[in-house]
Design an enzyme around this catalytic site. Structure first.
Site, PDB file in Angstrom:
ATOM      1  N   TRP A 188     -17.007  -0.124  -6.812  1.00 11.43           N
ATOM      2  CA  TRP A 188     -16.345  -1.435  -6.939  1.00 11.43           C
ATOM      3  C   TRP A 188     -15.787  -1.973  -5.617  1.00 11.43           C
ATOM      4  CZ3 TRP A 188     -14.483   3.160  -9.010  1.00 11.43           C
ATOM      5  CH2 TRP A 188     -13.382   3.743  -8.343  1.00 11.43           C
ATOM      6  N   HIS A 189     -15.694  -1.118  -4.595  1.00  4.62           N
ATOM      7  CA  HIS A 189     -15.027  -1.487  -3.347  1.00  4.62           C
ATOM      8  C   HIS A 189     -16.041  -2.002  -2.326  1.00  4.62           C
ATOM      9  CE1 HIS A 189     -11.667  -0.754  -0.295  1.00  4.62           C
ATOM     10  NE2 HIS A 189     -12.728  -1.059   0.471  1.00  4.62           N
ATOM     11  N   ASP A 216     -11.679  -5.073  -4.380  1.00  2.61           N
ATOM     12  CA  ASP A 216     -12.077  -4.245  -5.529  1.00  2.61           C
ATOM     13  C   ASP A 216     -12.569  -5.205  -6.598  1.00  2.61           C
ATOM     14  OD1 ASP A 216     -11.319  -1.923  -4.266  1.00  2.61           O
ATOM     15  OD2 ASP A 216      -9.352  -1.803  -5.250  1.00  2.61           O
ATOM     16  N   ALA A 256      -5.494   5.145   0.066  1.00  2.00           N
ATOM     17  CA  ALA A 256      -5.192   5.246   1.497  1.00  2.00           C
ATOM     18  C   ALA A 256      -3.693   5.260   1.742  1.00  2.00           C
ATOM     19  CB  ALA A 256      -5.824   4.073   2.244  1.00  2.00           C
ATOM     20  N   GLU A 260     -16.733   4.830  -4.573  1.00  2.00           N
ATOM     21  CA  GLU A 260     -16.080   3.678  -5.194  1.00  2.00           C
ATOM     22  C   GLU A 260     -17.102   2.537  -5.286  1.00  2.00           C
ATOM     23  OE1 GLU A 260     -12.441   2.582  -3.266  1.00  2.00           O
ATOM     24  OE2 GLU A 260     -11.408   4.462  -3.786  1.00  2.00           O
ATOM     25  N   SER A 288      -5.335   1.435   4.950  1.00  2.00           N
ATOM     26  CA  SER A 288      -6.124   0.792   3.891  1.00  2.00           C
ATOM     27  C   SER A 288      -6.871  -0.434   4.407  1.00  2.00           C
ATOM     28  CB  SER A 288      -5.197   0.377   2.742  1.00  2.00           C
ATOM     29  OG  SER A 288      -5.893  -0.375   1.777  1.00  2.00           O
ATOM     30  N   HIS A 347      -7.659  -2.801   2.569  1.00  2.00           N
ATOM     31  CA  HIS A 347      -7.092  -3.959   1.865  1.00  2.00           C
ATOM     32  C   HIS A 347      -6.089  -4.694   2.745  1.00  2.00           C
ATOM     33  CE1 HIS A 347      -8.848  -3.485  -2.152  1.00  2.00           C
ATOM     34  NE2 HIS A 347      -8.736  -2.167  -1.973  1.00  2.00           N
ATOM     35  N   GLN A 349       0.821  -1.207   0.000  1.00  4.71           N
ATOM     36  CA  GLN A 349       0.000   0.000   0.000  1.00  4.71           C
ATOM     37  C   GLN A 349       0.859   1.264   0.000  1.00  4.71           C
ATOM     38  OE1 GLN A 349      -3.290  -0.043  -0.391  1.00  4.71           O
ATOM     39  NE2 GLN A 349      -3.312   2.190  -0.495  1.00  4.71           N
TER      40      GLN A 349
END
Length: 297
Positions: A265-266, A220, A206, A263, A211, A213, A185
């Site tokens: 897609w997130h 995503d 981020a 977002e 993040s 993630h 990240q």
């Protein structure tokens, strides 16, 4: 060597006349007696009574000295060469190992409290939870050592179930980006900052440690373009992801609260029960829990 034997004329005459058979003196030799036989080669004696001249023939015996036979003796000499090799033993290599004592990892003390709307918020080992749900946003960061190694098992299983449900509707959704480590990240964020500047990057990326993630519970899906929201897959995801424990983490119109632009897609896995409550409330995660999302640095 050459040896010469000379017989005197007088001696030869006496011997010759003594051995004659008559006294005519015709000069013929009739007998020569000797206890030893002597072979005379090319010996001629001529005696005349009138002149009393005795011719003698020299007996020449030539003795040739034969040079000694030359013998060639070949002597093989074996020479033993002794080579002395001096070996020098190098001094032992001294390796100096410098050890750097790292300061001990200080574990933040566990804290507990309540959010602005009454939810329980705790911090354990530097990780923040609200009602047991892990939080990673601009206010609450994850330690750089936090690394589940990928999507959590529960998150991955829920996504496969959701993917199969979408497939049954003739739609295809897939993981475009899943787990990212702290280092990953940081690399991604710094690239965006270099390209667009920090203010712009902070709207859609981020900082390291902040993040979702890194938590292993964010995905995503398909495309990271806003146009994804209007695709069949984007529409289906928005309307159905809560059924499988996911929420659209950064909804449209909530940037001032979440800290990030829309977002579509997130998605973030929070479990079916909580996902359904958030979906029904029409709130984003920060609103629902009563927490903030803003960098302090």
């Amino acid at each position: 060597m050459r040896i010469k034997i000379k017989y005197a004329a007088a001696i030869m005459a006496i011997l010759l006349f003594a051995g004659c058979s008559d006294d005519k003196g015709d000069g013929r030799v009739t007998d020569i007696s000797s206890s030893e036989t002597t072979t005379v080669t090319e010996s001629t004696a001529s005696v005349t009574t009138e002149e009393q001249t005795i011719h003698t023939t020299e007996l020449v015996t030539e003795t040739e000295t034969v040079p000694p036979e030359t013998t060639t003796v070949t002597t093989t000499v074996t020479t033993t060469v002794t080579t002395t090799v001096e070996t020098t033993t190098p001094p032992p290599v001294t390796t100096t190992v410098v050890t750097t004592t790292q300061p001990p990892v200080v574990t933040p003390p566990s804290t507990s409290g309540t959010t602005s709307n009454g939810h329980t918020i705790t911090t354990e080992n530097g990780i923040t939870y609200v009602d047991g749900t892990l939080i990673a946003n601009k206010t609450y960061a994850l330690p750089d050592t936090y690394n589940p190694g990928g999507l959590t098992g529960e998150t991955y299983s829920a996504f496969i179930e959701m993917q199969n449900a979408a497939s049954a509707q003739g739609l295809y959704i897939f993981v475009k980006s899943g787990f990212r480590s702290y280092a990953d990240q940081r690399y991604i964020y710094n690239g965006y900052v270099a390209r667009d500047g920090q203010a712009a990057a902070d709207r859609y990326s981020a900082r390291a440690g902040h993040s979702e993630h890194q938590s292993g519970m964010a995905i995503d899906v398909n495309s990271t373009y806003l146009s994804f929201a209007d695709t069949p897959e984007g529409i289906w995801l928005k309307n159905n992801c809560h059924l499988y424990g996911f929420i659209i983490r950064y909804p449209e119109g909530k940037e001032s609260i979440t800290g990030y632009m829309y977002e579509p897609w997130h998605v973030r896995y929070v479990g079916r029960e909580l996902a359904a409550k958030i979906k029904d409330s029409g709130l984003c995660l920060e609103e629902y829990f009563g927490i903030t999302s803003a960098y302090s640095y």
